[in-house]
Design an enzyme around this catalytic site. Sequence first.
Site, PDB file in Angstrom:
ATOM      1  N   LYS A 133      51.937  42.249  20.083  1.00 16.75           N
ATOM      2  CA  LYS A 133      51.643  43.633  20.757  1.00 16.75           C
ATOM      3  C   LYS A 133      50.697  43.190  22.116  1.00 16.75           C
ATOM      4  O   LYS A 133      49.955  42.182  21.846  1.00 16.75           O
ATOM      5  CB  LYS A 133      51.074  44.862  20.310  1.00 16.75           C
ATOM      6  CG  LYS A 133      52.143  45.213  19.131  1.00 16.75           C
ATOM      7  CD  LYS A 133      51.802  46.560  18.757  1.00 16.75           C
ATOM      8  CE  LYS A 133      52.879  47.347  17.898  1.00 16.75           C
ATOM      9  NZ  LYS A 133      53.764  48.074  18.514  1.00 16.75           N
ATOM     10  N   LYS A 180      61.737  62.880  18.726  1.00 19.23           N
ATOM     11  CA  LYS A 180      61.845  63.326  20.134  1.00 19.23           C
ATOM     12  C   LYS A 180      62.538  62.172  20.953  1.00 19.23           C
ATOM     13  O   LYS A 180      63.376  62.170  21.617  1.00 19.23           O
ATOM     14  CB  LYS A 180      60.607  63.855  20.834  1.00 19.23           C
ATOM     15  CG  LYS A 180      60.271  65.236  20.473  1.00 19.23           C
ATOM     16  CD  LYS A 180      58.982  65.564  21.262  1.00 19.23           C
ATOM     17  CE  LYS A 180      57.587  65.488  20.478  1.00 19.23           C
ATOM     18  NZ  LYS A 180      56.599  66.036  20.965  1.00 19.23           N
ATOM     19  N   LEU A 232      73.830  29.476  25.624  1.00 17.70           N
ATOM     20  CA  LEU A 232      73.595  27.897  24.925  1.00 17.70           C
ATOM     21  C   LEU A 232      73.079  27.229  25.841  1.00 17.70           C
ATOM     22  O   LEU A 232      73.557  26.807  26.723  1.00 17.70           O
ATOM     23  CB  LEU A 232      75.141  27.549  24.226  1.00 17.70           C
ATOM     24  CG  LEU A 232      74.947  26.206  23.532  1.00 17.70           C
ATOM     25  CD1 LEU A 232      74.372  26.297  22.284  1.00 17.70           C
ATOM     26  CD2 LEU A 232      76.570  25.973  23.377  1.00 17.70           C
ATOM     27  N   HIS A 279      61.370  43.693  10.286  1.00 19.47           N
ATOM     28  CA  HIS A 279      62.331  43.556  11.385  1.00 19.47           C
ATOM     29  C   HIS A 279      62.943  41.999  11.365  1.00 19.47           C
ATOM     30  O   HIS A 279      63.999  41.548  11.449  1.00 19.47           O
ATOM     31  CB  HIS A 279      61.795  44.106  12.629  1.00 19.47           C
ATOM     32  CG  HIS A 279      61.568  45.332  12.917  1.00 19.47           C
ATOM     33  ND1 HIS A 279      62.385  46.234  12.241  1.00 19.47           N
ATOM     34  CD2 HIS A 279      60.919  46.204  13.652  1.00 19.47           C
ATOM     35  CE1 HIS A 279      61.861  47.703  12.526  1.00 19.47           C
ATOM     36  NE2 HIS A 279      60.817  47.341  13.235  1.00 19.47           N
ATOM     37  N   LEU A 323      68.314  46.340  12.593  1.00 21.21           N
ATOM     38  CA  LEU A 323      69.693  46.038  12.154  1.00 21.21           C
ATOM     39  C   LEU A 323      70.795  46.643  12.700  1.00 21.21           C
ATOM     40  O   LEU A 323      71.807  46.503  12.753  1.00 21.21           O
ATOM     41  CB  LEU A 323      69.934  46.217  10.476  1.00 21.21           C
ATOM     42  CG  LEU A 323      68.944  45.340   9.615  1.00 21.21           C
ATOM     43  CD1 LEU A 323      69.065  45.847   8.086  1.00 21.21           C
ATOM     44  CD2 LEU A 323      69.300  44.130   9.797  1.00 21.21           C
TER      45      LEU A 323
HETATM   46  O1  LIG Z   1      59.190  49.568  14.038  1.00 14.71           O
HETATM   47  C1  LIG Z   1      58.637  49.462  15.402  1.00 14.71           C
HETATM   48  O2  LIG Z   1      59.400  49.359  16.290  1.00 14.71           O
HETATM   49  C2  LIG Z   1      58.893  49.408  17.568  1.00 14.71           C
HETATM   50  C3  LIG Z   1      59.751  48.503  18.237  1.00 14.71           C
HETATM   51  O3  LIG Z   1      61.068  48.992  18.399  1.00 14.71           O
HETATM   52  P1  LIG Z   1      62.074  48.563  19.656  1.00 14.71           P
HETATM   53  O4  LIG Z   1      63.230  49.000  19.269  1.00 14.71           O
HETATM   54  O5  LIG Z   1      61.396  49.292  20.782  1.00 14.71           O
HETATM   55  O6  LIG Z   1      61.934  47.039  19.847  1.00 14.71           O
HETATM   56  C4  LIG Z   1      57.382  48.951  17.809  1.00 14.71           C
HETATM   57  O7  LIG Z   1      56.947  49.357  18.786  1.00 14.71           O
HETATM   58  C5  LIG Z   1      56.689  49.531  16.474  1.00 14.71           C
HETATM   59  O8  LIG Z   1      55.524  49.364  16.344  1.00 14.71           O
HETATM   60  C6  LIG Z   1      57.143  49.498  15.207  1.00 14.71           C
HETATM   61  O9  LIG Z   1      56.730  50.287  14.287  1.00 14.71           O
END
Ligand SMILES: O=C1O[C@H](COP(=O)(O)O)[C@@H](O)[C@H](O)[C@H]1O
Length: 593
Positions: free
Chosen positions: A437, A119, A485, A341, A281
Amino acid sequence: MAGHMSPCSSSSSSSSSAMTFSHATSSEFHKSLDKFLVFPRKTPESSWVSRIRSRNRSRKSFQLKSSNEHPYGYAGSSLAKEHSMPSVKESLSPVNSESEKFESTYSITVVGASGDLAKKKIFPAIFALFYEDCLPKNFTVFGYARTKMTDEDLRTMISKTLTCRIDKRENCEDKMTQFLKRCFYHSGQYNSEENFRELDIKLKEKEAGKLANRLFYLSIPPNIFVDVVRCASITASSTSGWTRVIVEKPFGRDSESSGELTRCLKQYLSEDQIFRIDHYLGKELVENLSVLRFSNLVFEPLWSRNYIRSVQLIFSEDFGTEGRGGYFDHYGIIRDIMQNHLLQILALFAMETPVSLDAEDIRNEKVKVLRSMRPLQLEDVIVGQYKGHSKGGKSVPGYTDDPTVPKDSLTPTFAAAALFVNNARWDGVPFLLKAGKALHTKRAEIRVQFRHVPGNLYKRNFGTDLDKATNELVLRVQPDEAIYLKINNKVPGLGMRLDRSDLNLFFKARYPREIPDAYERLLLDAIEGERRLFIRSDELDAAWALFTPLLKELEEKKIVPELYPYGSRGPVGAHYLAAKHNVRWGDVGGEES
Ligand SMILES: O=C1O[C@H](COP(=O)(O)O)[C@@H](O)[C@H](O)[C@H]1O
Ligand SMILES: NC(=O)C1=CN([C@@H]2O[C@H](COP(=O)(O)OP(=O)(O)OC[C@H]3O[C@@H](n4cnc5c(N)ncnc54)[C@H](OP(=O)(O)O)[C@@H]3O)[C@@H](O)[C@H]2O)C=CC1
């Protein structure tokens, strides 16, 4: 347990193991095409391909581009190469009835359509592509999940999250209506071949005998990935065009489970049908990293241990695991953010110049970086967990206040780590990763701290803090994308006082238009068959090899995370870790702009 991998043998069908998703080779494709061909395929000027192509040339049309900037469906695309088939762009043209039957159709089935990610991200991204005229003429979107819904219910559900580009908005309502007409729903179980067969019938109806390409997006918990792939492969894969599967993370929770997942998926899919998504990415600034480095003479010569003192990859969110505690507790921040990530960004940052921009060349270089790294040790890491507190009559919950999280959970919601790439370019340079978090801000950035200027003539003009005098390059991935920079300059006036200022490329100011969401780019790439931004299995193995020993040790030794207040800057341990490597975090101490 959430996220527990189902073994490949969870299959209820014994006939499954030999089946694979259709991955039509060129000759298979031609065989199926031959059924329709009534004239020689390679008669250049009389062929339908060239007729459509020439119509395209004269048509004022958009040019669709995949992430490597190849026009979508360009002659050299893997899709076109794989099947010697008309490019997507060709199939976008209005065609006459003779050629119409050779057109390709594209269907995107979102498995787990009733879920949060579908969604929030997937349907809106598909719509954005449609809104931008980036989807082929013949496309259909299917939602698949157990929840009972009609097509209309699905349309109502997704219409709530669709938005048009804020800078465009023309025909917004109209486009939404057109898009929703292309959306359908099928309710079924994830392990039911029968239910996927029903889906296949519906897909075929929409495909109307045309060449069918099918993309499945697995937006479901990982314990049912293999069931879905098995059932869909047996009963709902395309028999004429390609079938591809986008797999959402988590790809396992350690080397063993990840290897097992790959092994199971490969019973039904070939590697090039599997698109393991890491949405970071697809973010604009992450794409820009390589452009910045490889297309500007001023950066590449500095890109090594000779000039770079530390590299920092920082992710923070200003909210907790609200609503996702059950999932999160089984994974923790290291698996959720760092192992994928941040590590992916690190690999892109540190790789050698690839031979070309082709997916395999880039992924080969990334794997080399990952394999040059030493697995993380406990002393290279600090972990934290947020706690609740009350302030001014307002209270915020701690991680373990979430009813889906065990009260005694030791799962880290924060981690900082120091990694090293043991090769000639990066020997001794700490790559500091930090992810958390419930911190004070929402931000993701890449910070490159350069070394001190040797024998700096102006060092006195800075006082004693030489840290302040070093250059720093920052790529702010989000929010408010920017590349800046930090440089030293003279404060105007008769004296000689130095100041630190930013040379700033602020994307909103330079490009006042909305930046596409990462999922848009990645979905478009998957349709195009562009694999550069997806994770190859050897990359995944190398990534897990770095983190698995540490994750095991943290769990076996029951390492207690350092508590930090919700909304704070995280545990102080992170500062000690940086200090141990003789650096400071660039995102603290009023240096955040
Ligand atoms: O993969 C994930 O990413 C989100 C954060 O993604 P964003 O694009 O909003 O920065 C994260 O909140 C989540 O815990 C994680 O599984
Ligand atoms: N949400 C997010 O922000 C992100 C999610 N992801 C990943 O994407 C995938 C989907 O995420 P998300 O949408 O949040 O997940 P959800 O928990 O919302 O699950 C998606 C759908 O799967 C079905 N489902 C949920 N639990 C089960 C279960 N135990 N057994 C069978 N079916 C189940 C439900 O559909 P129904 O009951 O109708 O069948 C649900 O609507 C996951 O792999 C997640 O890790 C990755 C990055 C970010």
